[in-house]
Structure formats: C-alpha cells, structure tokens
Design a protein around this motif. Structure first.
Motif, PDB file in Angstrom:
ATOM      1  N   PHE A 194       0.828  -1.204   0.000  1.00 38.67           N
ATOM      2  CA  PHE A 194       0.000   0.000   0.000  1.00 38.67           C
ATOM      3  C   PHE A 194       0.862   1.252   0.000  1.00 38.67           C
ATOM      4  N   ARG A 195       0.373   2.264  -0.739  1.00 40.59           N
ATOM      5  CA  ARG A 195       0.997   3.581  -0.787  1.00 40.59           C
ATOM      6  C   ARG A 195      -0.103   4.624  -0.667  1.00 40.59           C
ATOM      7  N   PRO A 196       0.195   5.749  -0.011  1.00 46.55           N
ATOM      8  CA  PRO A 196      -0.821   6.798   0.093  1.00 46.55           C
ATOM      9  C   PRO A 196      -0.986   7.532  -1.237  1.00 46.55           C
ATOM     10  N   LEU A 197      -2.204   7.926  -1.514  1.00 40.08           N
ATOM     11  CA  LEU A 197      -2.484   8.782  -2.667  1.00 40.08           C
ATOM     12  C   LEU A 197      -2.707  10.222  -2.231  1.00 40.08           C
ATOM     13  N   VAL A 198      -2.791  10.434  -0.924  1.00 40.31           N
ATOM     14  CA  VAL A 198      -3.009  11.768  -0.375  1.00 40.31           C
ATOM     15  C   VAL A 198      -1.849  12.110   0.556  1.00 40.31           C
ATOM     16  N   ASP A 199      -1.470  13.366   0.542  1.00 38.61           N
ATOM     17  CA  ASP A 199      -0.358  13.854   1.343  1.00 38.61           C
ATOM     18  C   ASP A 199      -0.786  14.028   2.801  1.00 38.61           C
ATOM     19  N   ALA A 200       0.049  13.578   3.730  1.00 35.05           N
ATOM     20  CA  ALA A 200      -0.274  13.643   5.158  1.00 35.05           C
ATOM     21  C   ALA A 200      -0.485  15.083   5.606  1.00 35.05           C
ATOM     22  N   ARG A 201       0.408  15.983   5.241  1.00 36.02           N
ATOM     23  CA  ARG A 201       0.280  17.378   5.674  1.00 36.02           C
ATOM     24  C   ARG A 201      -0.995  18.015   5.147  1.00 36.02           C
ATOM     25  N   HIS A 202      -1.342  17.701   3.928  1.00 34.06           N
ATOM     26  CA  HIS A 202      -2.560  18.246   3.330  1.00 34.06           C
ATOM     27  C   HIS A 202      -3.798  17.712   4.068  1.00 34.06           C
ATOM     28  N   CYS A 203      -3.792  16.430   4.381  1.00 33.85           N
ATOM     29  CA  CYS A 203      -4.928  15.834   5.112  1.00 33.85           C
ATOM     30  C   CYS A 203      -5.053  16.429   6.512  1.00 33.85           C
ATOM     31  N   VAL A 204      -3.931  16.602   7.196  1.00 37.10           N
ATOM     32  CA  VAL A 204      -3.959  17.180   8.545  1.00 37.10           C
ATOM     33  C   VAL A 204      -4.498  18.606   8.478  1.00 37.10           C
ATOM     34  N   HIS A 205      -4.046  19.363   7.504  1.00 31.75           N
ATOM     35  CA  HIS A 205      -4.519  20.741   7.368  1.00 31.75           C
ATOM     36  C   HIS A 205      -6.022  20.781   7.103  1.00 31.75           C
ATOM     37  N   GLU A 206      -6.479  19.943   6.199  1.00 29.21           N
ATOM     38  CA  GLU A 206      -7.910  19.940   5.868  1.00 29.21           C
ATOM     39  C   GLU A 206      -8.761  19.478   7.048  1.00 29.21           C
ATOM     40  N   ALA A 207      -8.287  18.481   7.799  1.00 26.10           N
ATOM     41  CA  ALA A 207      -9.024  18.026   8.984  1.00 26.10           C
ATOM     42  C   ALA A 207      -9.061  19.130  10.036  1.00 26.10           C
ATOM     43  N   SER A 208      -7.946  19.833  10.203  1.00 24.77           N
ATOM     44  CA  SER A 208      -7.894  20.945  11.161  1.00 24.77           C
ATOM     45  C   SER A 208      -8.835  22.065  10.731  1.00 24.77           C
ATOM     46  N   ARG A 209      -8.821  22.377   9.452  1.00 29.78           N
ATOM     47  CA  ARG A 209      -9.688  23.428   8.922  1.00 29.78           C
ATOM     48  C   ARG A 209     -11.159  23.042   9.111  1.00 29.78           C
ATOM     49  N   SER A 210     -11.482  21.787   8.872  1.00 25.52           N
ATOM     50  CA  SER A 210     -12.852  21.302   9.044  1.00 25.52           C
ATOM     51  C   SER A 210     -13.291  21.447  10.509  1.00 25.52           C
ATOM     52  N   PHE A 211     -12.398  21.075  11.442  1.00 33.36           N
ATOM     53  CA  PHE A 211     -12.694  21.216  12.859  1.00 33.36           C
ATOM     54  C   PHE A 211     -12.924  22.684  13.214  1.00 33.36           C
ATOM     55  N   LEU A 212     -12.028  23.557  12.760  1.00 36.50           N
ATOM     56  CA  LEU A 212     -12.184  24.986  13.040  1.00 36.50           C
ATOM     57  C   LEU A 212     -13.502  25.526  12.497  1.00 36.50           C
ATOM     58  N   ASN A 213     -13.877  25.108  11.306  1.00 38.02           N
ATOM     59  CA  ASN A 213     -15.128  25.570  10.714  1.00 38.02           C
ATOM     60  C   ASN A 213     -16.340  25.102  11.507  1.00 38.02           C
ATOM     61  N   ARG A 214     -16.316  23.832  11.935  1.00 39.60           N
ATOM     62  CA  ARG A 214     -17.461  23.284  12.676  1.00 39.60           C
ATOM     63  C   ARG A 214     -17.583  23.867  14.079  1.00 39.60           C
ATOM     64  N   VAL A 215     -16.466  23.980  14.783  1.00 39.31           N
ATOM     65  CA  VAL A 215     -16.504  24.310  16.201  1.00 39.31           C
ATOM     66  C   VAL A 215     -16.275  25.800  16.470  1.00 39.31           C
ATOM     67  N   PHE A 216     -15.437  26.452  15.673  1.00 41.22           N
ATOM     68  CA  PHE A 216     -15.066  27.844  15.937  1.00 41.22           C
ATOM     69  C   PHE A 216     -15.418  28.774  14.783  1.00 41.22           C
ATOM     70  N   ASP A 217     -16.373  28.386  13.953  1.00 42.57           N
ATOM     71  CA  ASP A 217     -16.789  29.206  12.803  1.00 42.57           C
ATOM     72  C   ASP A 217     -15.604  29.650  11.951  1.00 42.57           C
ATOM     73  N   GLY A 218     -14.594  28.801  11.879  1.00 46.00           N
ATOM     74  CA  GLY A 218     -13.438  29.072  11.031  1.00 46.00           C
ATOM     75  C   GLY A 218     -12.398  29.997  11.645  1.00 46.00           C
ATOM     76  N   GLU A 219     -12.608  30.440  12.864  1.00 43.84           N
ATOM     77  CA  GLU A 219     -11.705  31.393  13.508  1.00 43.84           C
ATOM     78  C   GLU A 219     -10.589  30.675  14.270  1.00 43.84           C
ATOM     79  N   LEU A 220      -9.352  30.956  13.909  1.00 43.63           N
ATOM     80  CA  LEU A 220      -8.203  30.316  14.525  1.00 43.63           C
ATOM     81  C   LEU A 220      -7.862  30.916  15.893  1.00 43.63           C
ATOM     82  N   ALA A 221      -7.909  32.240  16.021  1.00 45.28           N
ATOM     83  CA  ALA A 221      -7.490  32.907  17.262  1.00 45.28           C
ATOM     84  C   ALA A 221      -8.283  32.437  18.484  1.00 45.28           C
TER      85      ALA A 221
END
Length: 135
Positions: free
Chosen positions: A79-106
């Motif tokens: 098995f080999r990944p077709l998706v980049d780990a850093r990209h997946c982590v960023h997108e998962a983090s962004r999704s969490f921020l959008n759901r829980v903090f309305d996209g606001e990082l601060a």
C-alpha cells in the motif's frame, strides 16, 4: 493590452473523509510506505487490539475512498498513500475549526493555550512560527 493565456490545470480532487480508525491506519502508511498488509497488522498489534480482518477492512475502505493505492507483489499487497499527510492534517484541522469555531483560529488557540501547560521549547517554537507569519 497583454493577452492572457489560459492554462489548463487539473482540478484538485476533494480529500476523502477519513474516520478516526482510518487515520490510525493512514499514519502507519504515511510513515512506512510502501507497506504490506501484514506489516500494517504488525505495526498496529501492540497499539490497538484490532483483529487482522478489521485492519484489512480499513485498508479496503481507504482504497475505495481514494486515499490509498496498492499493488500485488507475490502473495502480499503493498500500500501507498495517494493523499499527502500534511494536506490531510490541514484539511481536517480546517474542518474542525469551521465546525466548532466558525473558522476562527485565534479563539481556538487562545482557549486551548489558556488551559494547557507548555514547555519553554514549545513556547519558543510557537513564537518562531508566529514571527514567521508576520513577514
């Protein structure tokens, strides 16, 4: 007036939705790719008490979702990944921020850091990252 040249770019396919269990498998594959089914099972046996069949099912799902590819080598599948780990982590983090903090990082960072103990090294690393964002 300069003429704009239209270039064709491939649209970036959306990242697959990866469950918590699938994240566990993906982390192993990102670290050790290419990796066989038996190596994935072995890497997880001391961490998580899943049966090999469960791991096989997770690998199959990840292939179906487009997160992994595989090739048959003898009796094993590699098995080999077709998706980049850093990209997946960023997108998962962004999704969490959008759901829980309305996209606001601060507000997330402030709330989190107020309740966490940080070492001097961690504080220095955070300062370095923030200072780099000012440039």
């Amino acid at each position: 007036m300069p003429r704009l040249i239209k270039t064709r770019t491939k649209p970036v396919p959306p990242l697959p939705q990866i469950s918590d269990a699938e994240w566990t498998v993906m982390k192993i594959i990102w670290q050790q790719s290419p990796i066989s089914t038996s190596q994935v099972v072995q890497a997880l046996e001391n961490r998580i008490h899943w049966k090999p069949k469960t791991i096989h099912t997770l690998l199959s799902r990840l292939v179906q979702k487009g997160a992994l590819t595989f090739e048959k080598q003898g009796r094993e599948y590699l098995f080999r990944p077709l998706v980049d780990a850093r990209h997946c982590v960023h997108e998962a983090s962004r999704s969490f921020l959008n759901r829980v903090f309305d996209g606001e990082l601060a507000p997330f960072l402030a709330g989190f850091l107020e309740r966490e103990k940080l070492s001097r090294a961690e504080i220095a690393e955070l300062r370095r990252i923030l200072d780099g964002k000012q440039s």
